[in-house]
Design a protein around this motif. Structure first.
Motif, PDB file in Angstrom:
ATOM      1  N   TYR A 173       0.859  -1.185   0.000  1.00 20.18           N
ATOM      2  CA  TYR A 173       0.000   0.000   0.000  1.00 20.18           C
ATOM      3  C   TYR A 173       0.891   1.229   0.000  1.00 20.18           C
ATOM      4  O   TYR A 173       1.804   1.344   0.820  1.00 20.18           O
ATOM      5  CB  TYR A 173      -0.917   0.009   1.223  1.00 20.18           C
ATOM      6  CG  TYR A 173      -1.943  -1.096   1.229  1.00 20.18           C
ATOM      7  CD1 TYR A 173      -3.227  -0.879   0.739  1.00 20.18           C
ATOM      8  CD2 TYR A 173      -1.624  -2.367   1.703  1.00 20.18           C
ATOM      9  CE1 TYR A 173      -4.173  -1.902   0.726  1.00 20.18           C
ATOM     10  CE2 TYR A 173      -2.562  -3.391   1.700  1.00 20.18           C
ATOM     11  CZ  TYR A 173      -3.828  -3.155   1.208  1.00 20.18           C
ATOM     12  OH  TYR A 173      -4.763  -4.169   1.192  1.00 20.18           O
ATOM     13  N   ASN A 175       1.165   5.736  -1.260  1.00 20.46           N
ATOM     14  CA  ASN A 175       0.445   6.934  -1.659  1.00 20.46           C
ATOM     15  C   ASN A 175       0.084   6.854  -3.131  1.00 20.46           C
ATOM     16  O   ASN A 175       0.915   6.489  -3.967  1.00 20.46           O
ATOM     17  CB  ASN A 175       1.289   8.183  -1.400  1.00 20.46           C
ATOM     18  CG  ASN A 175       1.407   8.504   0.080  1.00 20.46           C
ATOM     19  OD1 ASN A 175       0.546   8.152   0.879  1.00 20.46           O
ATOM     20  ND2 ASN A 175       2.485   9.172   0.447  1.00 20.46           N
ATOM     21  N   GLU A 176      -1.163   7.223  -3.431  1.00 15.89           N
ATOM     22  CA  GLU A 176      -1.640   7.134  -4.804  1.00 15.89           C
ATOM     23  C   GLU A 176      -0.871   8.070  -5.728  1.00 15.89           C
ATOM     24  O   GLU A 176      -0.580   7.739  -6.874  1.00 15.89           O
ATOM     25  CB  GLU A 176      -3.134   7.483  -4.823  1.00 15.89           C
ATOM     26  CG  GLU A 176      -3.832   7.237  -6.128  1.00 15.89           C
ATOM     27  CD  GLU A 176      -5.311   7.563  -6.025  1.00 15.89           C
ATOM     28  OE1 GLU A 176      -5.624   8.754  -5.823  1.00 15.89           O
ATOM     29  OE2 GLU A 176      -6.132   6.649  -6.120  1.00 15.89           O
ATOM     30  N   SER A 177      -0.509   9.256  -5.228  1.00 14.89           N
ATOM     31  CA  SER A 177       0.236  10.229  -6.014  1.00 14.89           C
ATOM     32  C   SER A 177       0.762  11.294  -5.068  1.00 14.89           C
ATOM     33  O   SER A 177       0.577  11.214  -3.863  1.00 14.89           O
ATOM     34  CB  SER A 177      -0.660  10.870  -7.088  1.00 14.89           C
ATOM     35  OG  SER A 177      -1.608  11.745  -6.459  1.00 14.89           O
ATOM     36  N   HIS A 182      -5.005  12.909  -2.611  1.00 14.30           N
ATOM     37  CA  HIS A 182      -4.621  11.561  -3.015  1.00 14.30           C
ATOM     38  C   HIS A 182      -4.928  10.556  -1.899  1.00 14.30           C
ATOM     39  O   HIS A 182      -5.056  10.916  -0.735  1.00 14.30           O
ATOM     40  CB  HIS A 182      -3.134  11.502  -3.382  1.00 14.30           C
ATOM     41  CG  HIS A 182      -2.231  11.824  -2.234  1.00 14.30           C
ATOM     42  ND1 HIS A 182      -1.839  13.105  -1.924  1.00 14.30           N
ATOM     43  CD2 HIS A 182      -1.641  11.032  -1.296  1.00 14.30           C
ATOM     44  CE1 HIS A 182      -1.057  13.094  -0.865  1.00 14.30           C
ATOM     45  NE2 HIS A 182      -0.906  11.846  -0.457  1.00 14.30           N
ATOM     46  N   GLN A 183      -5.029   9.305  -2.292  1.00 18.50           N
ATOM     47  CA  GLN A 183      -5.276   8.212  -1.360  1.00 18.50           C
ATOM     48  C   GLN A 183      -4.001   7.912  -0.579  1.00 18.50           C
ATOM     49  O   GLN A 183      -2.901   7.896  -1.129  1.00 18.50           O
ATOM     50  CB  GLN A 183      -5.711   6.981  -2.153  1.00 18.50           C
ATOM     51  CG  GLN A 183      -6.136   5.784  -1.302  1.00 18.50           C
ATOM     52  CD  GLN A 183      -6.486   4.599  -2.185  1.00 18.50           C
ATOM     53  OE1 GLN A 183      -5.722   4.204  -3.051  1.00 18.50           O
ATOM     54  NE2 GLN A 183      -7.663   4.043  -1.970  1.00 18.50           N
ATOM     55  N   THR A 248      -8.160   9.811   2.450  1.00 14.16           N
ATOM     56  CA  THR A 248      -7.757  10.703   1.360  1.00 14.16           C
ATOM     57  C   THR A 248      -7.139  11.940   1.965  1.00 14.16           C
ATOM     58  O   THR A 248      -7.725  12.589   2.834  1.00 14.16           O
ATOM     59  CB  THR A 248      -8.970  11.084   0.486  1.00 14.16           C
ATOM     60  OG1 THR A 248      -9.508   9.911  -0.106  1.00 14.16           O
ATOM     61  CG2 THR A 248      -8.546  12.056  -0.616  1.00 14.16           C
TER      62      THR A 248
END
Length: 266
Positions: A173, A175-177, A182-183, A248
């Motif tokens: 898992y 950071n999304e971005s 971001h998630q 988020t």
């Protein structure tokens, strides 16, 4: 009428807060509880130098004295080496923890990560905030965990390794971005101290928003009630558990979060 009310109240006592058994074990009259905020200065030094800090070098002071950063004003580097910087999120969490009714004021000790000692984690109770990149002491504890933090030299390149993924779970898992919204993910883990004579609570995140989301979860009665019920052992104590939290991050602040995975010792 008063006698009748007292009899009814005895038959139907008010519900005990779900997290009370957990806090009663963390905050003891017989042991200090060390609250350890993240060493944000350490994270910045690693980001600038691209040189990761090992626990041994951090504890000995070698990393802080020898880390080499080119192109940065020496006075600013010296400031990061010597001053104790933490995040406002950690200070907010410590403030909320200090208000819990189970806290024993004389045993509530805020100790910066640079000042922590091995014996504090061997025999005391502790609450560690942040992540492994800003608190290398977590290296000592990760072997007990399923959800383990892995960081590169850059603080923004951290992830959570899911050592034994269950069905539907990811193995990693992250950071999304790096966009403003971001998630991101955090972890709460309740484990024994190194000598198994006390308790350690980890409140960790991939960034400040994720750490805040992890703290919000452990302090939320509704979220924690099923977790504490599942973790409670036959003798009434709370056994080890881990929670993986998704949120988020919106401009470094967490939006509503949710628990996406759990682990229990039994």
């Amino acid at each position: 009428m008063l006698l009748l009310f007292n009899r009814i109240r005895a038959l139907f006592p008010s519900a005990q807060p779900a997290t009370r058994p957990l806090w009663s074990e963390i905050f003891s009259r017989d042991q200090d509880t060390f609250i350890v905020p993240a060493d944000s200065g350490l994270g910045i030094l690693q980001n600038l130098s691209k040189q990761p800090a090992t626990l041994a070098d951090y504890v000995s002071g070698k990393y802080l004295s020898e880390v080499n950063i080119k192109g940065i004003d020496l006075a600013n580097v010296e400031d990061l080496r010597t001053q104790k910087y933490s995040s406002i999120a950690d200070i907010d969490i410590i403030t909320k923890l200090s208000r819990l009714p189970e806290v024993v004021p004389d045993r509530f000790v805020v100790r910066f990560a640079r000042d922590l000692r091995m014996d504090d984690l061997r025999d005391g109770n502790a609450i560690l905030l942040g992540a492994i990149h800003t608190d290398p002491w977590i290296y000592l504890l990760q072997k007990q965990l399923n959800f383990q933090f892995v960081c590169e030299s850059n603080v923004n390149h951290c992830s959570i390794l899911n050592s034994h993924p269950a069905k539907g779970e990811r193995s990693v898992y992250e950071n999304e971005s790096q966009q403003l919204s971001h998630q991101t993910f955090g972890v709460v883990a309740f484990i024994p101290n190194l000598n198994r004579t006390g308790r350690i609570l980890l409140i960790e995140g991939l960034n400040m928003a994720a750490t805040q989301a992890a703290a919000d979860t452990i302090l939320d009665e509704a979220s924690m009630r099923p977790i504490i019920q599942r973790a409670t052992l036959p003798n009434g104590t709370v056994g080890p558990f881990e929670i993986l939290i998704e949120t988020t991050s919106l401009d470094a602040a967490p939006l509503p979060s949710r628990i996406i995975a759990t682990r229990f010792s039994h």
